[in-house]
Motif scaffolding. Sequence first.
Motif, PDB file in Angstrom:
ATOM      1  N   TYR A 237       9.771  -3.429 -10.788  1.00  0.00           N
ATOM      2  CA  TYR A 237       9.364  -3.849 -11.732  1.00  0.00           C
ATOM      3  C   TYR A 237       8.473  -5.166 -11.799  1.00  0.00           C
ATOM      4  CZ  TYR A 237      12.897  -1.777 -15.188  1.00  0.00           C
ATOM      5  OH  TYR A 237      13.166  -0.877 -16.017  1.00  0.00           O
ATOM      6  N   LEU A 238       8.731  -5.890 -10.581  1.00  0.00           N
ATOM      7  CA  LEU A 238       7.927  -6.956 -10.264  1.00  0.00           C
ATOM      8  C   LEU A 238       6.307  -6.729 -10.109  1.00  0.00           C
ATOM      9  CD1 LEU A 238      10.095  -9.385  -8.006  1.00  0.00           C
ATOM     10  CD2 LEU A 238       9.788  -9.358 -10.429  1.00  0.00           C
ATOM     11  N   GLN A 239       6.028  -5.417  -9.432  1.00  0.00           N
ATOM     12  CA  GLN A 239       5.001  -5.129  -9.396  1.00  0.00           C
ATOM     13  C   GLN A 239       4.030  -4.808 -10.722  1.00  0.00           C
ATOM     14  OE1 GLN A 239       5.012  -1.570  -6.853  1.00  0.00           O
ATOM     15  NE2 GLN A 239       5.444  -2.872  -4.984  1.00  0.00           N
ATOM     16  N   ARG A 240       4.827  -4.653 -11.754  1.00  0.00           N
ATOM     17  CA  ARG A 240       4.388  -4.167 -13.051  1.00  0.00           C
ATOM     18  C   ARG A 240       4.680  -5.327 -14.090  1.00  0.00           C
ATOM     19  NH1 ARG A 240       5.575  -0.360  -9.887  1.00  0.00           N
ATOM     20  NH2 ARG A 240       4.463   1.602  -9.965  1.00  0.00           N
ATOM     21  N   GLY A 241       4.581  -6.614 -13.801  1.00  0.00           N
ATOM     22  CA  GLY A 241       4.418  -7.613 -14.553  1.00  0.00           C
ATOM     23  C   GLY A 241       5.784  -8.188 -14.997  1.00  0.00           C
ATOM     24  N   PHE A 242       6.836  -7.693 -14.828  1.00  0.00           N
ATOM     25  CA  PHE A 242       8.276  -8.451 -15.105  1.00  0.00           C
ATOM     26  C   PHE A 242       8.721  -9.355 -14.342  1.00  0.00           C
ATOM     27  CE2 PHE A 242       7.753  -3.977 -17.115  1.00  0.00           C
ATOM     28  CZ  PHE A 242       7.965  -4.074 -18.313  1.00  0.00           C
ATOM     29  N   ASN A 304       1.933  -9.203 -10.387  1.00  0.00           N
ATOM     30  CA  ASN A 304       2.300  -8.402  -9.455  1.00  0.00           C
ATOM     31  C   ASN A 304       2.738  -9.152  -8.350  1.00  0.00           C
ATOM     32  OD1 ASN A 304       2.194  -6.521  -7.543  1.00  0.00           O
ATOM     33  ND2 ASN A 304       0.859  -5.065  -8.213  1.00  0.00           N
ATOM     34  N   ALA A 305       4.125  -8.963  -7.967  1.00  0.00           N
ATOM     35  CA  ALA A 305       4.577  -9.736  -6.943  1.00  0.00           C
ATOM     36  C   ALA A 305       4.235  -9.152  -5.611  1.00  0.00           C
ATOM     37  CB  ALA A 305       6.116  -9.500  -6.844  1.00  0.00           C
ATOM     38  N   ASP A 306       3.658  -8.192  -5.640  1.00  0.00           N
ATOM     39  CA  ASP A 306       3.037  -7.943  -4.092  1.00  0.00           C
ATOM     40  C   ASP A 306       1.740  -8.563  -3.714  1.00  0.00           C
ATOM     41  OD1 ASP A 306       5.032  -6.018  -3.667  1.00  0.00           O
ATOM     42  OD2 ASP A 306       3.960  -4.163  -3.840  1.00  0.00           O
ATOM     43  N   GLN A 307       0.867  -8.611  -5.008  1.00  0.00           N
ATOM     44  CA  GLN A 307      -0.318  -9.622  -4.831  1.00  0.00           C
ATOM     45  C   GLN A 307       0.031 -10.976  -4.565  1.00  0.00           C
ATOM     46  OE1 GLN A 307      -2.370  -9.106  -8.653  1.00  0.00           O
ATOM     47  NE2 GLN A 307      -3.046  -6.937  -8.201  1.00  0.00           N
ATOM     48  N   VAL A 308       0.939 -11.377  -4.956  1.00  0.00           N
ATOM     49  CA  VAL A 308       1.526 -12.801  -4.790  1.00  0.00           C
ATOM     50  C   VAL A 308       1.827 -12.838  -3.192  1.00  0.00           C
ATOM     51  CG1 VAL A 308       2.905 -14.701  -5.211  1.00  0.00           C
ATOM     52  CG2 VAL A 308       2.097 -13.453  -7.247  1.00  0.00           C
ATOM     53  N   ALA A 309       2.849 -11.904  -2.856  1.00  0.00           N
ATOM     54  CA  ALA A 309       3.140 -11.884  -1.631  1.00  0.00           C
ATOM     55  C   ALA A 309       1.904 -11.821  -0.545  1.00  0.00           C
ATOM     56  CB  ALA A 309       4.210 -10.774  -1.141  1.00  0.00           C
ATOM     57  N   GLU A 310       1.094 -10.897  -1.058  1.00  0.00           N
ATOM     58  CA  GLU A 310      -0.132 -10.680   0.049  1.00  0.00           C
ATOM     59  C   GLU A 310      -0.966 -11.786   0.309  1.00  0.00           C
ATOM     60  OE1 GLU A 310      -2.132  -7.188  -1.605  1.00  0.00           O
ATOM     61  OE2 GLU A 310      -0.527  -5.876  -1.141  1.00  0.00           O
ATOM     62  N   THR A 311      -1.086 -12.399  -0.717  1.00  0.00           N
ATOM     63  CA  THR A 311      -1.781 -13.843  -0.995  1.00  0.00           C
ATOM     64  C   THR A 311      -1.348 -14.752  -0.029  1.00  0.00           C
ATOM     65  OG1 THR A 311      -2.630 -13.149  -3.186  1.00  0.00           O
ATOM     66  CG2 THR A 311      -2.924 -15.539  -2.301  1.00  0.00           C
ATOM     67  N   THR A 312       0.070 -15.002  -0.222  1.00  0.00           N
ATOM     68  CA  THR A 312       0.603 -16.384   0.827  1.00  0.00           C
ATOM     69  C   THR A 312       0.664 -15.727   2.126  1.00  0.00           C
ATOM     70  OG1 THR A 312       2.996 -15.137   0.184  1.00  0.00           O
ATOM     71  CG2 THR A 312       2.273 -17.070  -1.121  1.00  0.00           C
TER      72      THR A 312
END
Length: 764
Positions: A237-242, A304-312
């Motif tokens: 869900y977090l990868q898809r905007g929720f 996208n939570a993965d994008q946030v995690a990859e950035t940090t």
Amino acid sequence: MKQQFKRFRVRTVAAVAALAFAANTWAVDPFTVRDIRVEGLQRVEPGTIFASLPFRVGDQYNDDKGSAAIRALFALGLFKDVRLEVNGDVLVVVVEERPTVADVDFAGTREFDKDTLKKALREIGLTEGRPYDQALADRAEQELKRQYINRSLYGAEVVTTVTPIERNRVNLTFTVTEGEPTRIRDIHIVGNRVFSEKELLGQMELDTGGWLSWYTKSDRYSRTKLNADLETLKSYYLQRGFLEFRIDSTQVAISPNKQDISVTVNITEGERYVVTGVKLEGDYLGKEDEFKSLVKIRAGEPYNADQVAETTKAFTEYFGNFGFAFAQVEARPEVDRATNRVAFTLVAEPSRRAYVRRINIAGNNRTRDEVIRREFRQFESSWYDAEKIKLSRDRIDRVGFFKEVNVETSDVPGAPDQVDLNITVEERPTGSLQLGAGFSSAEKLALSFSIKQENVFGTGHYLGVEVNTSKYNRTLAFNSVDPYFTADGISRTVDLYYRTSRPYDEMGGNYQLVTAGVGTRFGIPFSETDTVFFGGTLERTEIEPGTNIPAAYLAYGERFGYVSTSIPLSVGWTRDDRDSSVTPSRGRYQRFSGEWGVAGDARYLRSNYQYQQYVPLNKQFTFAFNGELGWGVGLQDRPYPVFKHFYSGGLGSVRGFEQGTLGPRDPTGSSIGGPRKVTLNAEVITPFPGAGNDKSLRMFGFVDIGNVFGEHQKVSFSDMRASAGVGLSWLSPIGPLRIAFAQPIRTKPGDKIQKMQFQIGTSF
């Protein structure tokens, strides 16, 4: 009562009862202890008793000290009965030792091997040589049941049998009735609106069973697996905007007969949010532009939570390249619920610079520490460098001795500017028996095998013996590699071989090539991923005429002799930046080798170039490409030696065709190979259905193109053969296994088809 002899007695079976009884014992007038004697010892040293007593010879004895002595002796856990007797001014300590566990055995265990269960009991204190009591046996039963519950065997029953033997010892036997495993009957997700329940259940490892459940055990409930699935669901869900998705609760219900389990997951999806922008705040060491290039969060796209995690993570690792091991990067969302939009502020605090105090290695039960340490580019007592640490991890993984390599950083207490690196490896079997086989109407079943050890005695050395007894090729070869022949990382390879072979034909010819040689080569690392090789070989090749010998062999033998002695010099280069040599998912591998016959009867140049690229399509799918080019030419007005030809067809080249049968043919029908070779392979690799993300068992779809061309034949795409198919790869205990079923899609008349092929030990 006479004062010359006073006796009191304390008998109990537990420390608490002893204390209660001691409070009501006959009182003893205080006296000075002249001597202390101990009775009843069998295995316990007297010093253990004396060290536990709260008084010594010459001390004043009273009831309080007697009670304290009893408490101390029971606290040792070594005795089931303790008595104190006073004989004048002599104190006698009478003990009855607990029996000692002589042996622990199991009956009825099929799900676990005995060593695993013994290890579990050892962790709770029950093992051979330890004192036995009923409380410990009860704990052991509960621990065994817990182990079985973890395997979804909720109905397992454990009965303990205690058998006394001589010298106050006991044998323990745990008889287990395992029963049938508890299966997941149904899984429901409640609260989903955007995604269907079927789609969400497809993301989970747990399921209600399938045709592969006997291998994956995916229909066996475990809390650990469920927690992992809940995290997967949340990530989905977090990868898809929720952004505000949450799991409200989970209910697990087991049937009265403990055979079925129902799982219900209650969720709240929330609304889908779109990212409006990203900005930086904090101390970025004056390198804001470099950090901005690492931002993976895309404005205008759903959150996208993965994008946030990859950035940090990328920010933290980049700080680490400058020694800031404790850098903190926080992604602060600014949520606008009215418009379902979110903006992010990346706040960075580099904290303090640190250096590595110590590098600790664990998990290498066989491999020596030095084999791992010599691959490390981050050194002790040097500034922390995240890039070097990642490079070190990849280098350790690429040696091929380990299933997993993990590096963790831990603080050093009392030293805020120091860290320790903890490297944990999981070893894989490095000794292997390699097998190869193929089925065809002509040859039926052809077998080959080799025995090799990639990590001899844990030294990192390679030692291999190859024996091939197939119809067309027979080989006896010895190969040894010392990857660190010098402390600077120069490798040395020694080859000794004797081969007899003949090209593939169906005419029953008895001619053959006999090649014997000895050679050595050295590898010099020029960078972290580049190595250059050079060496030389002394080789003797004899063409032994026989029936149906190809005309090309006769012509070469008549003109230049049937026995050729040559001294080829070799040079090569490899570049390897793959993330793993065993199951790569990203990175590139390149290899070039050249051979120059500088002396002897055969004068030639022979070269080969291989290129491999691995591209992760997502967490499960990987695209792999392999290309190989071979080229040879004769020197000094001599043709290219026929016994140096390339061959194509089969595993490792173009699957779906019999091994080595592509390319030019002699008028007799024999495949004689050629001095030019082209091979192209493309694969899409994915975990085997039902096996989750298990990298040891994977399947792949492939397309192969290639052929071998003669010395005066033009390399043409129209002459290349092609095939497509599916395959299975498995990291078996005896080496990597690959099975391929290929359907030729471009053929020529006379091609020899072999649709099913397998081999243990091949790589592509």
